[in-house]
Design a protein around this motif. Structure first.
Motif, short mmCIF file in Angstrom:
data_model
loop_
_atom_site.label_atom_id
_atom_site.label_comp_id
_atom_site.label_asym_id
_atom_site.label_seq_id
_atom_site.Cartn_x
_atom_site.Cartn_y
_atom_site.Cartn_z
N GLY A 1 0.71 -1.22 -0.10
CA GLY A 1 -0.09 -0.01 -0.11
C GLY A 1 1.10 1.10 0.09
O GLY A 1 0.09 2.33 0.08
N GLU A 2 2.05 1.05 0.11
CA GLU A 2 3.17 2.30 0.11
C GLU A 2 3.12 2.81 -1.37
O GLU A 2 3.14 2.10 -2.18
N SER A 3 3.19 4.23 -1.44
CA SER A 3 3.53 4.74 -2.78
C SER A 3 4.89 4.50 -3.02
O SER A 3 5.79 4.58 -2.24
N ASP A 4 5.32 4.47 -4.34
CA ASP A 4 6.74 4.33 -4.99
C ASP A 4 7.09 5.65 -5.44
O ASP A 4 6.57 5.99 -6.66
N ASN A 5 7.77 6.29 -4.83
CA ASN A 5 7.96 7.68 -5.27
C ASN A 5 9.49 8.10 -6.16
O ASN A 5 9.64 8.84 -6.70
N ARG A 6 9.89 6.64 -6.49
CA ARG A 6 11.27 6.52 -7.33
C ARG A 6 10.92 6.99 -8.74
O ARG A 6 9.81 6.65 -9.21
N ASN A 7 11.88 7.30 -9.57
CA ASN A 7 11.53 7.53 -10.83
C ASN A 7 11.88 6.51 -11.73
O ASN A 7 12.79 5.82 -11.71
N GLN A 8 10.76 5.93 -12.15
CA GLN A 8 10.26 4.55 -12.87
C GLN A 8 11.28 4.64 -14.31
O GLN A 8 11.63 3.49 -14.52
N GLN A 9 11.69 5.68 -14.77
CA GLN A 9 12.37 5.65 -16.09
C GLN A 9 13.61 5.52 -15.64
O GLN A 9 14.60 4.85 -16.54
N LYS A 10 14.19 5.60 -14.46
CA LYS A 10 15.72 5.33 -14.05
C LYS A 10 15.68 4.14 -13.47
O LYS A 10 16.92 3.35 -13.28
N MET A 11 14.59 3.29 -13.53
CA MET A 11 14.85 1.99 -12.75
C MET A 11 14.99 0.78 -14.10
O MET A 11 14.95 1.12 -15.13
N GLU A 12 15.66 -0.31 -13.53
CA GLU A 12 16.15 -1.35 -14.77
C GLU A 12 14.85 -1.79 -15.18
O GLU A 12 13.68 -2.03 -14.31
N MET A 13 14.92 -2.32 -16.30
CA MET A 13 13.87 -2.80 -17.09
C MET A 13 14.08 -4.43 -17.12
O MET A 13 15.13 -4.94 -17.31
N LYS A 14 13.12 -5.19 -16.80
CA LYS A 14 12.98 -6.49 -16.77
C LYS A 14 13.22 -6.96 -18.32
O LYS A 14 12.53 -6.63 -19.21
N VAL A 15 14.23 -7.84 -18.52
CA VAL A 15 14.48 -8.23 -19.92
C VAL A 15 14.22 -9.86 -20.26
O VAL A 15 14.27 -10.27 -21.25
N TRP A 16 14.11 -10.37 -19.17
CA TRP A 16 13.87 -11.95 -19.20
C TRP A 16 13.01 -12.19 -17.85
O TRP A 16 13.49 -12.09 -16.89
N ASP A 17 12.12 -13.14 -18.08
CA ASP A 17 11.53 -13.60 -17.27
C ASP A 17 11.68 -15.35 -17.07
O ASP A 17 11.40 -16.04 -18.09
N PRO A 18 12.43 -15.51 -16.08
CA PRO A 18 12.67 -17.26 -15.98
C PRO A 18 11.49 -18.08 -15.68
O PRO A 18 11.47 -19.23 -16.17
N ASP A 19 10.26 -17.44 -15.44
CA ASP A 19 9.45 -18.28 -15.14
C ASP A 19 8.11 -17.88 -16.40
O ASP A 19 7.11 -18.06 -16.17
N ASN A 20 8.85 -17.90 -17.63
CA ASN A 20 7.99 -17.72 -18.61
C ASN A 20 7.42 -19.20 -19.16
O ASN A 20 7.76 -20.26 -18.48
N PRO A 21 6.38 -19.39 -20.01
CA PRO A 21 5.49 -20.48 -20.44
C PRO A 21 6.63 -21.57 -21.17
O PRO A 21 5.85 -22.70 -21.47
N LEU A 22 7.59 -21.12 -21.72
CA LEU A 22 8.00 -21.97 -22.79
C LEU A 22 8.89 -22.88 -22.12
O LEU A 22 9.62 -22.81 -21.10
#
Length: 157
Positions: A1-22
């Motif tokens: 329930g806490e707000s996230d005040n970090r700049n989302q554009q400076k956050m890392e992007m997820k580039v791979w999901d090991p829990d993918n369906p393949l």
């Protein structure tokens, strides 16, 4: 329930999901297709056929990390949908060609680099200034680390 005040554009992007369906097998098969597409793209590209005159050399270039990173990114961006990802690898205009620094350098530039390295060691600023002023410092450093993985480096050690 806490707000996230970090700049989302400076956050890392997820580039791979090991829990993918393949399954691992599906991913491996997709990577084989991506390497084949990379080889085909090089065969269609005039500048690639000059730099990589044989199919064997084109296939080796298509097997390097840049092609595999592009393939894995393509899978992730397409929600691990194999059909969508494959159509992204080969869009309407033809297959996507991904190159790394090893392919962006000509044989003469690589020879200049080796000569400069012998003269200056790892002083990349001097190498750039006196031998390769048209290359960026980042390009020279990246080329150095890729060049270290080649047979030419092993022969000089």
């Amino acid at each position: 329930g806490e707000s996230d005040n970090r700049n989302q554009q400076k956050m890392e992007m997820k580039v791979w999901d090991p829990d993918n369906p393949l399954t691992d097998r599906q991913i491996d098969q997709f990577l084989v297709v991506a390497r084949a597409v990379g080889t085909f793209a090089r065969a269609l590209d005039c500048s690639s056929s000059i730099r990589q005159p044989s199919l064997h050399m084109s296939a080796a270039a298509a097997s390097r990390d840049i092609t595999l990173f592009h393939a894995m990114d393509t899978l992730q961006r397409n929600g691990y949908d194999l059909a969508k990802a494959m159509s992204t690898l080969v869009p309407q205009g033809g297959p996507v060609l991904c190159r790394d620094e090893m392919e962006e350098w000509s044989a003469s530039e690589a020879m200049l680099f080796e000569e400069a390295l012998e003269k200056y060691g790892k002083d990349f600023n001097d190498i750039r200034q006196d031998f390769l002023p048209w290359k960026s410092l980042a390009s020279i450093v990246q080329f150095y680390y890729m060049w270290k993985t080649t047979d030419r480096y092993i022969q000089q050690v």
